[in-house]
Design an enzyme around this catalytic site. Structure first.
Site, PDB file in Angstrom:
ATOM      1  N   HIS A  80       0.830  -1.205   0.000  1.00 32.76           N
ATOM      2  CA  HIS A  80       0.000   0.000   0.000  1.00 32.76           C
ATOM      3  C   HIS A  80       0.867   1.258   0.000  1.00 32.76           C
ATOM      4  O   HIS A  80       1.875   1.325   0.710  1.00 32.76           O
ATOM      5  CB  HIS A  80      -0.909   0.014   1.231  1.00 32.76           C
ATOM      6  CG  HIS A  80      -2.068   0.946   1.113  1.00 32.76           C
ATOM      7  ND1 HIS A  80      -1.929   2.322   1.216  1.00 32.76           N
ATOM      8  CD2 HIS A  80      -3.384   0.721   0.878  1.00 32.76           C
ATOM      9  CE1 HIS A  80      -3.118   2.882   1.058  1.00 32.76           C
ATOM     10  NE2 HIS A  80      -4.009   1.949   0.857  1.00 32.76           N
ATOM     11  N   GLY A 140       6.205  22.298  10.225  1.00 36.73           N
ATOM     12  CA  GLY A 140       7.521  21.697  10.365  1.00 36.73           C
ATOM     13  C   GLY A 140       8.522  22.316   9.417  1.00 36.73           C
ATOM     14  O   GLY A 140       8.148  23.006   8.464  1.00 36.73           O
ATOM     15  N   ASP A 141       9.805  22.043   9.678  1.00 33.63           N
ATOM     16  CA  ASP A 141      10.854  22.630   8.852  1.00 33.63           C
ATOM     17  C   ASP A 141      11.700  21.587   8.135  1.00 33.63           C
ATOM     18  O   ASP A 141      12.772  21.901   7.621  1.00 33.63           O
ATOM     19  CB  ASP A 141      11.737  23.558   9.693  1.00 33.63           C
ATOM     20  CG  ASP A 141      12.384  22.853  10.886  1.00 33.63           C
ATOM     21  OD1 ASP A 141      12.378  21.614  10.927  1.00 33.63           O
ATOM     22  OD2 ASP A 141      12.886  23.561  11.782  1.00 33.63           O
ATOM     23  N   HIS A 164      10.566  13.173   8.784  1.00 35.59           N
ATOM     24  CA  HIS A 164      11.326  12.684   9.928  1.00 35.59           C
ATOM     25  C   HIS A 164      12.155  11.488   9.457  1.00 35.59           C
ATOM     26  O   HIS A 164      11.698  10.691   8.644  1.00 35.59           O
ATOM     27  CB  HIS A 164      10.336  12.262  11.025  1.00 35.59           C
ATOM     28  CG  HIS A 164      10.951  11.814  12.301  1.00 35.59           C
ATOM     29  ND1 HIS A 164      11.498  10.553  12.455  1.00 35.59           N
ATOM     30  CD2 HIS A 164      11.088  12.423  13.503  1.00 35.59           C
ATOM     31  CE1 HIS A 164      11.933  10.413  13.689  1.00 35.59           C
ATOM     32  NE2 HIS A 164      11.708  11.546  14.341  1.00 35.59           N
ATOM     33  N   PRO A 165      13.406  11.304   9.946  1.00 36.72           N
ATOM     34  CA  PRO A 165      14.260  10.247   9.418  1.00 36.72           C
ATOM     35  C   PRO A 165      13.678   8.841   9.541  1.00 36.72           C
ATOM     36  O   PRO A 165      13.911   8.003   8.670  1.00 36.72           O
ATOM     37  CB  PRO A 165      15.553  10.376  10.247  1.00 36.72           C
ATOM     38  CG  PRO A 165      15.374  11.504  11.177  1.00 36.72           C
ATOM     39  CD  PRO A 165      14.079  12.159  10.918  1.00 36.72           C
ATOM     40  N   ALA A 217      10.192   8.274  11.068  1.00 35.81           N
ATOM     41  CA  ALA A 217       8.728   8.302  11.106  1.00 35.81           C
ATOM     42  C   ALA A 217       8.110   8.910   9.853  1.00 35.81           C
ATOM     43  O   ALA A 217       6.880   8.885   9.703  1.00 35.81           O
ATOM     44  CB  ALA A 217       8.242   9.076  12.339  1.00 35.81           C
ATOM     45  N   GLY A 218       8.929   9.448   8.948  1.00 36.81           N
ATOM     46  CA  GLY A 218       8.395  10.037   7.730  1.00 36.81           C
ATOM     47  C   GLY A 218       7.585  11.289   8.008  1.00 36.81           C
ATOM     48  O   GLY A 218       7.996  12.153   8.791  1.00 36.81           O
TER      49      GLY A 218
END
Length: 293
Positions: free
Chosen positions: A83, A155-156, A160-161, A163-164
């Site tokens: 998916h 966010g900037d 996230h490395p 958690a995406g």
């Protein structure tokens, strides 16, 4: 039903480790006044869907806690599944139920998105009615590789490395329904999906993709109905069956994912009763009434 009841149906990128999914469900249920309606997981999709409801503040907090636990336990960089997905907590939609409005769900989505970034540093992209730019209204556009090349809404960093990213939105009721074929040829499922989905000239308010299901040794047509009031469910079943027969295959089984509003069920009871996992508790209003006794 309580006044201003809102539903949330987050999809998490884990469908094989029941302990991880149960931990996420527990985190959601730890928010005061959340009604946990149900959850299910799919090994081939490697995805789980949790459904809960309540007053907007309770539902927002439940969603935030679920995202936080998913970010802690799921490494999207190692994820495998058929998916499409962009994050550990992949998509978090807020849905108005009796007594609430889409505007309240937009506010809930924006509040949840800000808190997800503040607490867990997971960037957020808003979609559907909560979108802050027209190009992000459709979920599939947000999911494209590299997103859309623009910064997230909150966010900037783009992701996230481990958690995406989280895609948070507000929308009307969506019904997810899967049809499994008697063949393992995913090309057949893709042809059928293309024949019924709106974007390829099929039925309005229908999204569909063809996927392989290794665990069942079959191919699947995975369908989302985005406006049940305008959906001819029985015609779509006939169209799928006809196209499957043309491709020298057939329908083996079907499943309903999550819940269905009573009005949708009454519109086409036979369609939903074909689902191998359907019973009367799958009707949303019935399930909420059970929990409020």
């Amino acid at each position: 039903m309580p006044r201003q009841l809102v539903e949330c149906v987050p999809n998490f990128s884990e469908g094989r480790d029941e302990g991880v999914v149960q931990s996420i469900v527990t985190a959601i249920g730890s928010a005061p006044d959340v009604l946990l309606l149900g959850w299910e997981m799919d090994r081939d999709h490697n995805r789980s869907v949790v459904t809960f409801a309540g007053e907007p503040p309770a539902v927002v907090e439940g969603a935030i806690r679920g995202v936080g636990r998913a970010a802690e336990l799921i490494d999207i960089s190692r994820h495998e599944g058929v998916h499409p997905r962009v994050g550990a907590a992949d998509v978090i939609p807020f849905v108005p139920l009796t007594g609430s409005t889409i505007e309240q769900c937009i506010d809930a989505a924006h509040l949840a998105g800000q808190e997800i970034w503040n607490r867990f540093r997971v960037p957020v992209y808003f979609y559907e009615s909560a979108a802050m730019m027209d190009g992000r209204r459709r979920l599939e556009r947000v999911r494209r590789a590299g997103f859309d090349g623009l910064p997230p809404d909150v966010g900037d960093v783009a992701a996230h490395p481990s958690a995406g990213a989280a895609v948070v939105g507000a929308r009307g009721f969506l019904i997810a329904y899967n049809i499994n074929l008697t063949t393992a040829d995913v090309a057949a499922a893709k042809v059928i999906a293309r024949s019924i989905r709106e974007s390829s000239g099929g039925f309005p308010f229908v999204k569909a993709i063809g996927l392989p299901l290794t665990s069942r040794n079959c191919a699947q047509v995975s369908i989302n109905f985005t406006n049940f009031e305008q959906t001819p469910f029985d015609e779509i079943w006939t169209a799928v069956s006809r196209e499957a027969a043309r491709l020298r295959t057939g329908v083996a089984s079907s499943q309903l994912i999550g819940f269905v509003p009573r009005r949708a069920y009454e519109q086409a009871p036979g369609f939903f009763e074909r689902a191998e996992n359907f019973d009367q508790s799958r009707i949303l209003e019935n399930r909420i009434a059970q929990l409020l006794k």
